[in-house]
Design a protein around this motif. Structure first.
Motif, PDB file in Angstrom:
ATOM      1  N   UNK A   2      -8.081  -2.073   3.269  1.00 22.85           N
ATOM      2  CA  UNK A   2      -6.804  -1.770   3.926  1.00 22.85           C
ATOM      3  C   UNK A   2      -5.701  -2.540   3.229  1.00 22.85           C
ATOM      4  N   UNK A   3      -4.464  -2.047   3.416  1.00 24.19           N
ATOM      5  CA  UNK A   3      -3.274  -2.717   2.886  1.00 24.19           C
ATOM      6  C   UNK A   3      -2.216  -2.727   3.984  1.00 24.19           C
ATOM      7  N   UNK A   4      -1.595  -3.889   4.177  1.00 25.80           N
ATOM      8  CA  UNK A   4      -0.509  -4.026   5.152  1.00 25.80           C
ATOM      9  C   UNK A   4       0.655  -4.755   4.481  1.00 25.80           C
ATOM     10  N   UNK A   5       1.871  -4.321   4.809  1.00 25.47           N
ATOM     11  CA  UNK A   5       3.057  -4.940   4.220  1.00 25.47           C
ATOM     12  C   UNK A   5       4.226  -4.825   5.182  1.00 25.47           C
ATOM     13  N   UNK A   6       5.190  -5.721   5.014  1.00 20.97           N
ATOM     14  CA  UNK A   6       6.397  -5.675   5.835  1.00 20.97           C
ATOM     15  C   UNK A   6       7.517  -6.424   5.132  1.00 20.97           C
ATOM     16  N   UNK A   7       8.724  -5.886   5.230  1.00 19.64           N
ATOM     17  CA  UNK A   7       9.905  -6.622   4.768  1.00 19.64           C
ATOM     18  C   UNK A   7      10.960  -6.624   5.854  1.00 19.64           C
ATOM     19  N   UNK A   8      11.551  -7.806   6.111  1.00 19.78           N
ATOM     20  CA  UNK A   8      12.618  -7.981   7.083  1.00 19.78           C
ATOM     21  C   UNK A   8      13.870  -8.466   6.371  1.00 19.78           C
ATOM     22  N   UNK A  30      19.353 -12.477   3.489  1.00 21.65           N
ATOM     23  CA  UNK A  30      17.990 -12.963   3.282  1.00 21.65           C
ATOM     24  C   UNK A  30      16.993 -11.839   3.516  1.00 21.65           C
ATOM     25  N   UNK A  31      15.889 -11.902   2.765  1.00 22.09           N
ATOM     26  CA  UNK A  31      14.790 -10.941   2.889  1.00 22.09           C
ATOM     27  C   UNK A  31      13.475 -11.709   2.890  1.00 22.09           C
ATOM     28  N   UNK A  32      12.536 -11.231   3.686  1.00 19.61           N
ATOM     29  CA  UNK A  32      11.185 -11.785   3.706  1.00 19.61           C
ATOM     30  C   UNK A  32      10.195 -10.638   3.550  1.00 19.61           C
ATOM     31  N   UNK A  33       9.424 -10.682   2.469  1.00 19.78           N
ATOM     32  CA  UNK A  33       8.449  -9.634   2.171  1.00 19.78           C
ATOM     33  C   UNK A  33       7.056 -10.245   2.094  1.00 19.78           C
ATOM     34  N   UNK A  34       6.104  -9.626   2.770  1.00 23.65           N
ATOM     35  CA  UNK A  34       4.709 -10.034   2.609  1.00 23.65           C
ATOM     36  C   UNK A  34       3.842  -8.787   2.465  1.00 23.65           C
ATOM     37  N   UNK A  35       2.786  -8.932   1.686  1.00 25.00           N
ATOM     38  CA  UNK A  35       1.849  -7.832   1.484  1.00 25.00           C
ATOM     39  C   UNK A  35       0.445  -8.417   1.343  1.00 25.00           C
ATOM     40  N   UNK A  84      29.424  -7.204  -2.366  1.00 23.80           N
ATOM     41  CA  UNK A  84      29.050  -8.578  -2.719  1.00 23.80           C
ATOM     42  C   UNK A  84      28.219  -8.538  -3.989  1.00 23.80           C
ATOM     43  N   UNK A  85      28.675  -9.228  -5.030  1.00 26.94           N
ATOM     44  CA  UNK A  85      27.994  -9.176  -6.325  1.00 26.94           C
ATOM     45  C   UNK A  85      26.924 -10.269  -6.426  1.00 26.94           C
ATOM     46  N   UNK A  86      25.883  -9.968  -7.223  1.00 24.96           N
ATOM     47  CA  UNK A  86      24.876 -10.969  -7.576  1.00 24.96           C
ATOM     48  C   UNK A  86      24.033 -11.477  -6.440  1.00 24.96           C
ATOM     49  N   UNK A  87      23.602 -10.597  -5.549  1.00 22.07           N
ATOM     50  CA  UNK A  87      22.793 -11.016  -4.393  1.00 22.07           C
ATOM     51  C   UNK A  87      21.308 -11.005  -4.758  1.00 22.07           C
ATOM     52  N   UNK A  88      20.603 -12.034  -4.333  1.00 14.01           N
ATOM     53  CA  UNK A  88      19.164 -12.110  -4.575  1.00 14.01           C
ATOM     54  C   UNK A  88      18.415 -11.430  -3.443  1.00 14.01           C
ATOM     55  N   UNK A  89      17.583 -10.442  -3.778  1.00 15.66           N
ATOM     56  CA  UNK A  89      16.748  -9.766  -2.798  1.00 15.66           C
ATOM     57  C   UNK A  89      15.280 -10.048  -3.104  1.00 15.66           C
ATOM     58  N   UNK A  90      14.424  -9.808  -2.109  1.00 12.26           N
ATOM     59  CA  UNK A  90      13.004 -10.116  -2.287  1.00 12.26           C
ATOM     60  C   UNK A  90      12.385  -9.285  -3.401  1.00 12.26           C
ATOM     61  N   UNK A  91      12.783  -8.015  -3.511  1.00 13.71           N
ATOM     62  CA  UNK A  91      12.226  -7.168  -4.560  1.00 13.71           C
ATOM     63  C   UNK A  91      12.527  -7.672  -5.953  1.00 13.71           C
ATOM     64  N   UNK A 151     -18.609  -8.895  -1.726  1.00 13.54           N
ATOM     65  CA  UNK A 151     -18.136  -9.674  -0.603  1.00 13.54           C
ATOM     66  C   UNK A 151     -16.794  -9.155  -0.103  1.00 13.54           C
ATOM     67  N   UNK A 152     -16.078 -10.017   0.598  1.00 12.72           N
ATOM     68  CA  UNK A 152     -14.785  -9.654   1.178  1.00 12.72           C
ATOM     69  C   UNK A 152     -13.694 -10.493   0.516  1.00 12.72           C
ATOM     70  N   UNK A 153     -12.652  -9.809   0.013  1.00 12.58           N
ATOM     71  CA  UNK A 153     -11.547 -10.497  -0.647  1.00 12.58           C
ATOM     72  C   UNK A 153     -10.240 -10.069   0.004  1.00 12.58           C
ATOM     73  N   UNK A 154      -9.401 -11.057   0.352  1.00 11.32           N
ATOM     74  CA  UNK A 154      -8.120 -10.780   0.996  1.00 11.32           C
ATOM     75  C   UNK A 154      -7.015 -11.575   0.313  1.00 11.32           C
ATOM     76  N   UNK A 155      -6.340 -11.007  -0.693  1.00 10.17           N
ATOM     77  CA  UNK A 155      -5.171 -11.667  -1.295  1.00 10.17           C
ATOM     78  C   UNK A 155      -3.905 -11.377  -0.490  1.00 10.17           C
ATOM     79  N   UNK A 156      -3.045 -12.380  -0.363  1.00 10.26           N
ATOM     80  CA  UNK A 156      -1.779 -12.252   0.375  1.00 10.26           C
ATOM     81  C   UNK A 156      -0.644 -12.787  -0.480  1.00 10.26           C
ATOM     82  N   UNK A 157       0.441 -12.015  -0.563  1.00  7.34           N
ATOM     83  CA  UNK A 157       1.635 -12.417  -1.316  1.00  7.34           C
ATOM     84  C   UNK A 157       2.813 -12.526  -0.358  1.00  7.34           C
ATOM     85  N   UNK A 158       3.640 -13.564  -0.536  1.00  9.54           N
ATOM     86  CA  UNK A 158       4.849 -13.761   0.267  1.00  9.54           C
ATOM     87  C   UNK A 158       6.029 -14.041  -0.650  1.00  9.54           C
TER      88      UNK A 158
END
Length: 374
Positions: free
Chosen positions: A155-161, A195-200, A322-329, A210-217
């Motif tokens: 499975x894959x789950x992700x969210x960005x706020x 501000x942005x918060x992204x996790x996947x 607004x110029x030069x904004x940092x986003x999570x992507x 076996x079972x492998x679960x990588x998480x990125x934030x």
């Protein structure tokens, strides 16, 4: 009867019941005012790279979910997220220094509701789930298995706020009147925060491995501090009013990035957690800061109607860029050395790396409110 003394010592009637002129009546002056607005704004979305892909059952493992292949479909990413309309609020208060309302100060704060985009998929509905990337060891597009027939379920789950708010303070000085409208100069301070918060995270359950679960934030934030300069004008006709305002803020973008990741693996009866996920590996995990010059032009138009001596209804439209904004992507490096993915060991080029790819943010929308003079 008013009597006057004559030169002969007598009195004579000069005038009958002459009225005595009263002193001028003081003009009511209310120096304080406040306005509350409901906002309905849209904000530029965060552009994400392709993060989850799939392919029809029967696609060979080496081609399934690989970007550039005709059988590959992007399930999440390769698009902008959190660009829908959102509600918010704005409060503005001011003080006039003179009854003519030619000089004054004002302060304001606005905030938009948090908006989020979520994604969830599993091999029960989508048998092939892959995490695409550029394999820097081979120089070709590749994909990490999150679920594949015959290898394992997953499975894959992700969210960005995303969040946006701002505040400011201005001094206002009349500079003239043209065509029946008062025009004033503005100077002050402007603050903005995006501000942005992204996790996947994905989970591969394989009977063989076996079972492998990588998480990125990925957490990105931009804080703007700048000098605000502008002009504003107001025209009134009876109960109606029309206000316009144009400003530009010049200042510094203080950008921060927090990248973290981990992988939980269960092999047999042993479960371990290792630093580093998939796109958030030991090579780019950490806290990073960067400061750059930025410009924030803004225009607004408001129409008002006086409904009571101290009350005015207000409706308007605002546009801010607004110029030069940092986003999570913009923090994601899709080039990966697979040997850096836990459990390793790492061999060859070091990727992913920390990146600061910025973008410009456009916020615009309607406002509806009420203004009150104390």
């Amino acid at each position: 009867m008013i009597l006057a003394t004559t030169a002969l010592g007598g009195t004579s009637a000069l005038a009958a019941d002459l009225p005595v002129k009263a002193p001028p009546k003081a003009v009511d002056f209310n120096p304080f005012w406040a306005e509350a607005d409901y906002l309905a704004w849209s904000v530029s979305g965060d552009k994400l790279p392709a993060l989850v892909t799939t392919a029809p059952v029967g696609t060979p493992l080496g081609l399934a979910g690989v970007l550039g292949q005709p059988t590959t479909t992007v399930l999440f990413g390769d698009s902008s997220v959190n660009k829908d309309w959102r509600s918010g609020g704005r409060i503005t208060a001011g003080y006039w220094f003179d009854p003519q309302r030619s000089r004054g100060i004002e302060a304001s704060f606005f905030g938009l509701e948090n908006i989020g985009t979520g994604f969830a998929a599993n091999t029960g509905a989508t048998p092939i789930l892959m995490r695409p990337f550029l394999n820097v060891a081979t120089g070709a597009q590749d994909a990490l298995i999150a679920g594949f027939p015959g290898i394992g379920t997953g499975s894959v789950n992700a969210n960005e706020t995303s969040r946006l708010l701002g505040a400011g303070a201005l001094y206002r000085q009349d500079i003239g009147s043209w065509s029946g409208q008062r025009v004033s100069a503005l100077i002050g301070y402007r603050y903005l925060r995006s501000s942005d918060t992204l996790w996947i995270t994905d989970t591969l359950n394989s009977a063989a491995f076996g079972v492998f679960t990588p998480t990125d934030n990925f957490k990105a934030a931009s804080n703007f501090h700048g000098l605000d300069l502008g002009l504003t004008g107001e025209w009134r006709n009876g109960p109606w009013s029309l206000e316009w305002r144009g400003k530009v803020a010049l200042g510094a973008n203080l950008k921060t990035a927090d990248i973290s990741g981990s992988t939980t693996s269960t092999i047999g009866a042993v479960t371990t957690t290792t630093a580093g996920g998939f796109l958030a590996a030991p090579s780019n995990i950490g806290h990073f800061e960067q400061t750059r010059f930025a410009v924030v032009p803004e225009i607004s138009l408001k129409a008002g109607y006086q409904i009571a001596p101290a009350w005015r209804l207000i409706a308007g439209y605002d546009v801010m860029y607004w110029t030069g904004v940092q986003r999570a992507g913009g923090l994601i490096d899709t080039g990966v050395n697979p040997t850096l993915v836990p459990p390793g060991p790492a061999v060859g080029p070091v990727r992913p790396l920390p990146v600061f790819n910025t973008t410009n943010l456009l916020a615009q929308g309607f406002s509806f409110g009420v203004r009150y003079n104390y």
